[in-house]
Design an enzyme around this catalytic site. Structure first.
Site, short mmCIF file in Angstrom:
data_model
loop_
_atom_site.label_atom_id
_atom_site.label_comp_id
_atom_site.label_asym_id
_atom_site.label_seq_id
_atom_site.Cartn_x
_atom_site.Cartn_y
_atom_site.Cartn_z
CB CYS A 155 19.71 43.68 55.69
SG CYS A 155 20.52 42.70 54.40
CB CYS A 174 18.12 40.06 55.65
SG CYS A 174 17.19 40.98 54.39
CG ASP A 219 16.84 27.04 31.22
OD1 ASP A 219 17.71 26.32 30.71
OD2 ASP A 219 15.73 26.61 31.59
N GLY A 242 19.28 14.75 29.55
CA GLY A 242 20.24 15.79 29.19
C GLY A 242 21.15 16.24 30.30
NE ARG A 259 25.72 32.08 33.07
CZ ARG A 259 25.48 31.01 33.84
NH1 ARG A 259 25.95 30.97 35.07
NH2 ARG A 259 24.77 30.00 33.40
CG HIS A 293 22.22 23.56 40.35
ND1 HIS A 293 22.73 22.82 39.30
CD2 HIS A 293 22.42 22.81 41.46
CE1 HIS A 293 23.23 21.68 39.76
NE2 HIS A 293 23.06 21.65 41.07
P1 OAD Z 1 26.52 19.39 31.08
O1 OAD Z 1 26.87 20.46 30.11
O2 OAD Z 1 27.56 18.86 32.03
O3 OAD Z 1 25.92 18.10 30.29
C1 OAD Z 1 24.92 18.29 29.31
C2 OAD Z 1 24.45 16.92 28.87
O4 OAD Z 1 23.40 17.10 27.92
C3 OAD Z 1 25.53 16.09 28.17
O5 OAD Z 1 25.51 14.77 28.70
C4 OAD Z 1 25.09 16.09 26.71
O6 OAD Z 1 25.40 14.86 26.06
C5 OAD Z 1 23.60 16.22 26.84
N1 OAD Z 1 22.94 16.80 25.68
C6 OAD Z 1 23.42 17.70 24.80
N2 OAD Z 1 22.48 18.02 23.87
C7 OAD Z 1 21.35 17.30 24.22
C8 OAD Z 1 20.05 17.18 23.69
N3 OAD Z 1 19.68 17.88 22.60
N4 OAD Z 1 19.17 16.35 24.30
C9 OAD Z 1 19.53 15.64 25.41
N5 OAD Z 1 20.77 15.71 25.97
C10 OAD Z 1 21.66 16.53 25.37
O7 OAD Z 1 25.26 19.95 31.87
P2 OAD Z 1 24.66 19.39 33.21
O8 OAD Z 1 24.82 17.92 33.35
O9 OAD Z 1 23.29 19.93 33.35
O10 OAD Z 1 25.97 23.38 38.05
O11 OAD Z 1 25.60 20.12 34.31
C11 OAD Z 1 25.23 19.95 35.65
C12 OAD Z 1 25.70 21.15 36.41
O12 OAD Z 1 27.11 21.42 36.19
C13 OAD Z 1 25.03 22.45 36.04
O13 OAD Z 1 23.78 22.59 36.64
C14 OAD Z 1 26.01 23.45 36.61
C15 OAD Z 1 27.29 22.85 36.13
O14 OAD Z 1 28.36 23.18 36.99
C16 OAD Z 1 25.65 24.56 38.71
O15 OAD Z 1 25.33 25.56 38.11
C17 OAD Z 1 25.74 24.46 40.19
#
Ligand code: OAD
Length: 256
Positions: free
Chosen positions: A160, A134, A107, A197, A73, A122
């Site tokens: 550790c 540790c 990121d 987003g 990744r 996160h």
């Molecule tokens: P998602 O992939 O669930 O949602 C991304 C959102 O961004 C969607 O609502 C899209 O419509 C929107 N989107 C896409 N392109 C865009 C753009 N150019 N401008 C603005 N919005 C746009 O991602 P997250 O909501 O961030 O958790 O997911 C939340 C968490 O779920 C992540 O942090 C991760 C995942 O499990 C952990 O890693 C713990």
């Protein structure tokens, strides 16, 4: 309301705001081409369930497999660069010293674009830490400094000897307490919340704009699609963040 009017409304609110908080998700990095977890879990990784690659139990069971997945990744995320939306947020922070970003992203494009007030719910994909913390929460380990940058096996903590893991929050894992406290503190002081987003499906991030709204704080959402948080927002700007945020910053600067 036309897009221009919405942006004008948002700009007027942002200009009047002293302590704006932006809650960002993967969408703010979409225009940087950052592969999401789901993007990475393709090809040879597609045969694994997320619960086999991104949970404490998976790491316990097979640390080397999880380590290899995260090395992969890191490798595919490395070329991504900040987009105009990231730079616009850094520009706004220069105008508004009490602006904070609470991000769900792992990121580091907010920092790369110059934002300094970033609370990372996160964690950060590029960081590694002792799995036992540790030396305190978090015990970050510089893999280069300790020459531990092994691609195939999860290295061991130089202090550790516990396994080293990526400093990201896994499924079913609690968020680090210091980070949660910082995020709730920023939200409790916010006089404007702008959601950018995120699908709003993951908690406690999704609870934060709701808490602000319940205290009468205005909430704006920037997302080309409706999300679970659109009903919480007073104003929904259905545009990509790479377009809306620079336009917002331009209008706020023009009003300054
Ligand atoms: P998602 O992939 O669930 O949602 C991304 C959102 O961004 C969607 O609502 C899209 O419509 C929107 N989107 C896409 N392109 C865009 C753009 N150019 N401008 C603005 N919005 C746009 O991602 P997250 O909501 O961030 O958790 O997911 C939340 C968490 O779920 C992540 O942090 C991760 C995942 O499990 C952990 O890693 C713990």
């Amino acid at each position: 309301m036309a897009a221009g009017e919405k942006l004008e409304q948002a700009a007027l609110r942002l200009r009047a705001s002293q302590r704006p908080v932006f809650l960002t998700g993967a969408g703010v990095s979409a225009e940087s081409g950052v592969p999401t977890f789901r993007d990475a879990a393709t090809g040879l990784w597609s045969k694994y369930e997320p619960t086999e690659l991104a949970t404490p139990q998976a790491f316990q069971r097979d640390p080397d497999l999880v380590w290899r997945f995260y090395q992969y990744r890191r490798q595919i995320a490395a070329p991504a660069k900040p987009n105009p939306g990231h730079y616009a947020l850094a520009e706004l922070e220069a105008l508004k010293p009490d602006l904070w970003i609470i991000t769900q992203n792992v990121d580091d494009l907010h920092e790369q674009s110059g934002s300094q007030h970033v609370i990372r719910l996160h964690g950060r994909l590029r960081d590694s830490r002792c799995s036992q913390n540790c030396k305190g929460d978090p015990t970050l380990i510089d893999l280069d400094k300790f020459r531990l940058n092994s691609p195939d096996t999860a290295p061991r903590c130089p202090y550790c000897s516990a396994r080293i893991r990526p400093d990201v929050v896994w499924f079913n894992e609690m968020l680090p307490l210091p980070v949660l406290e910082a995020a709730w503190s920023a939200i409790s002081k916010a006089d404007l919340v702008i959601i950018v987003g995120t699908s709003g499906m993951v908690h406690p991030a999704a609870d934060m704009p709701m808490d602000a709204r319940d205290r009468g704080v205005p909430v704006i959402e920037i997302n080309p699609q409706p999300s679970a948080l659109t009903p919480v927002a007073d104003l929904w700007i259905d545009q990509p963040s790479g377009v809306a945020l620079p336009e917002l910053a331009h209008r706020v600067t023009a009003l300054a």
